[in-house]
Design an enzyme around this catalytic site. Structure first.
Site, PDB file in Angstrom:
ATOM      1  N   ASN A  37       1.078  -1.341  -0.033  1.00 39.98           N
ATOM      2  CA  ASN A  37      -0.003  -0.013  -0.036  1.00 39.98           C
ATOM      3  C   ASN A  37       0.843   1.233   0.100  1.00 39.98           C
ATOM      4  O   ASN A  37       1.554   1.480   0.964  1.00 39.98           O
ATOM      5  CB  ASN A  37      -0.728  -0.120   1.313  1.00 39.98           C
ATOM      6  CG  ASN A  37      -1.865   1.375   1.415  1.00 39.98           C
ATOM      7  OD1 ASN A  37      -1.830   1.901   0.543  1.00 39.98           O
ATOM      8  ND2 ASN A  37      -2.292   1.340   2.546  1.00 39.98           N
ATOM      9  N   LYS A  78      -0.088   4.306  -0.327  1.00 32.87           N
ATOM     10  CA  LYS A  78      -0.631   5.399   0.446  1.00 32.87           C
ATOM     11  C   LYS A  78      -0.284   6.853  -0.230  1.00 32.87           C
ATOM     12  O   LYS A  78      -0.290   6.685  -1.595  1.00 32.87           O
ATOM     13  CB  LYS A  78      -0.176   5.573   1.840  1.00 32.87           C
ATOM     14  CG  LYS A  78      -0.157   4.173   2.588  1.00 32.87           C
ATOM     15  CD  LYS A  78       0.140   4.717   3.988  1.00 32.87           C
ATOM     16  CE  LYS A  78      -0.180   3.064   4.973  1.00 32.87           C
ATOM     17  NZ  LYS A  78      -0.008   2.902   6.201  1.00 32.87           N
ATOM     18  N   HIS A  87      -9.587   0.943   5.366  1.00 30.21           N
ATOM     19  CA  HIS A  87      -8.265   1.017   6.020  1.00 30.21           C
ATOM     20  C   HIS A  87      -8.306   1.898   7.288  1.00 30.21           C
ATOM     21  O   HIS A  87      -8.980   3.045   7.135  1.00 30.21           O
ATOM     22  CB  HIS A  87      -7.184   1.662   4.874  1.00 30.21           C
ATOM     23  CG  HIS A  87      -5.738   1.555   5.521  1.00 30.21           C
ATOM     24  ND1 HIS A  87      -5.313   2.465   6.147  1.00 30.21           N
ATOM     25  CD2 HIS A  87      -4.725   0.564   5.322  1.00 30.21           C
ATOM     26  CE1 HIS A  87      -3.994   2.357   6.340  1.00 30.21           C
ATOM     27  NE2 HIS A  87      -3.441   1.096   5.867  1.00 30.21           N
ATOM     28  N   GLU A 129      -6.485   4.594   8.301  1.00 32.55           N
ATOM     29  CA  GLU A 129      -6.350   5.704   7.666  1.00 32.55           C
ATOM     30  C   GLU A 129      -7.599   6.378   7.155  1.00 32.55           C
ATOM     31  O   GLU A 129      -8.010   7.498   7.521  1.00 32.55           O
ATOM     32  CB  GLU A 129      -5.171   5.949   6.986  1.00 32.55           C
ATOM     33  CG  GLU A 129      -3.912   5.984   7.655  1.00 32.55           C
ATOM     34  CD  GLU A 129      -2.717   5.214   6.762  1.00 32.55           C
ATOM     35  OE1 GLU A 129      -2.789   5.189   5.597  1.00 32.55           O
ATOM     36  OE2 GLU A 129      -1.846   4.741   7.506  1.00 32.55           O
ATOM     37  N   GLU A 136      -5.045  -4.955  10.774  1.00 33.18           N
ATOM     38  CA  GLU A 136      -4.055  -3.849  10.993  1.00 33.18           C
ATOM     39  C   GLU A 136      -4.219  -3.237  12.281  1.00 33.18           C
ATOM     40  O   GLU A 136      -4.856  -2.329  12.223  1.00 33.18           O
ATOM     41  CB  GLU A 136      -4.096  -2.940   9.878  1.00 33.18           C
ATOM     42  CG  GLU A 136      -3.950  -3.739   8.282  1.00 33.18           C
ATOM     43  CD  GLU A 136      -3.383  -2.672   7.540  1.00 33.18           C
ATOM     44  OE1 GLU A 136      -2.262  -2.843   7.010  1.00 33.18           O
ATOM     45  OE2 GLU A 136      -4.051  -1.438   7.282  1.00 33.18           O
ATOM     46  N   GLY A 155       2.742   2.452  10.761  1.00 36.82           N
ATOM     47  CA  GLY A 155       3.688   3.379  10.762  1.00 36.82           C
ATOM     48  C   GLY A 155       4.467   3.947  11.984  1.00 36.82           C
ATOM     49  O   GLY A 155       5.019   4.979  12.117  1.00 36.82           O
ATOM     50  N   SER A 204       3.546  -1.899  10.294  1.00 37.99           N
ATOM     51  CA  SER A 204       5.309  -2.076  10.358  1.00 37.99           C
ATOM     52  C   SER A 204       6.023  -3.442   9.924  1.00 37.99           C
ATOM     53  O   SER A 204       6.748  -3.934  10.579  1.00 37.99           O
ATOM     54  CB  SER A 204       5.395  -1.450  11.799  1.00 37.99           C
ATOM     55  OG  SER A 204       5.203  -0.350  12.200  1.00 37.99           O
TER      56      SER A 204
END
Ligand code: 13P
Length: 253
Positions: free
Chosen positions: A9, A11, A97, A99, A169, A175, A215
């Protein structure tokens, strides 16, 4: 037997030059492994999708989109539909996701519309679920996973759900450089698989791939993917470095 799946991904990263360059390097690794034993997909920003397709055309790397809107077409300024993504050759799309849930504010209801529209539009959705740090600390991980999975898949029968890939996730691992331990990942994946067996049936639950994301790096990918219910990884930062992503692909073979 579930085929391992490594997804990158990207992003909101890369530009027209670096996205093509990255795709070309990934294409060469995938042809070098020349191996159909792992599915590989990348998720570039919308504007680079077609360039990335071209760069990957001689490879078996699939391309997916990071998002889309659930309507087919019409007055939805700024949005992209599943039909459009299918039209240019996308195979997968990410839904839910973290985010998009926590930064953009997408609800479980909207995510459910997207999962449903993705399947009707011929795309394979990857439904992401995962808890925030405070939810894990409050021992609510399973509760959050249950809510996000049940609401995300609401109204879909087993046949439709067989098009879905799940991704666990944990938000606190995305991140941050903090990775779930292989045991934590396995526990959550096992929980998701049992939940799917309860919601649908044991065979469907056995066949659905569940990816881990948060990560994932070259030095932890193999250990994570060794876990019985971890069928692959959804990689953010490390998928932007061709060398790192290649090591992760090889770890899945
Ligand atoms: P990182 O690998 O950068 O933690 O991102 C994970 C992720 O969000 C993949 O979708």
């Amino acid at each position: 037997m579930r085929k391992p799946f490594v997804a990158g991904n990207w992003k909101m990263n890369t530009d027209s030059h670096t996205s093509v360059n990255l795709a070309e390097k990934i294409a060469s690794v995938s042809s070098e492994t020349a191996d159909q034993s792992v599915s590989v997909a990348v998720f570039p920003p919308f504007v680079y999708l077609q360039m990335v397709f071209k760069a990957l055309s001689v490879s078996n790397v699939a391309v997916g989109a990071q998002d889309f809107y659930f309507e087919q077409n019409g007055a939805f300024t700024g949005e992209i539909s599943a039909l459009m993504l299918k039209d240019i050759g996308c195979t997968y799309v990410l839904c839910g996701h973290s985010e998009r849930r926590h930064v953009i504010g997408e609800t479980d209801e909207l995510i459910n519309k997207k999962v449903t529209a993705a399947i009707s539009g011929g795309l394979l959705p990857i439904l992401c679920v995962g808890e925030l740090l405070e939810e894990r600390k409050a021992d609510k991980t399973n509760e959050v996973i249950t809510r996000q999975t049940k609401k995300g898949l609401a109204g879909l029968n087993a046949e439709k759900v067989s098009a879905v890939t799940m991704a666990y996730e944990p938000v606190w691992a995305i991140g941050t450089g903090l990775t779930a331990t292989p045991q934590q990942a396995q526990e959550a994946h096992d929980f998701i698989r049992k939940l799917l067996a309860e919601m649908y049936d044991a065979q469907l639950a056995e066949e659905i791939r569940i990816l881990y994301g948060g990560s994932v790096k070259p030095d932890n990918a193999a250990e994570l993917m060794c876990q019985q219910d971890v069928d692959g990884v959804l990689v953010g930062g490390a998928s932007l470095k061709a060398d790192d992503f290649s090591v992760i692909i090889r770890a899945a073979v």
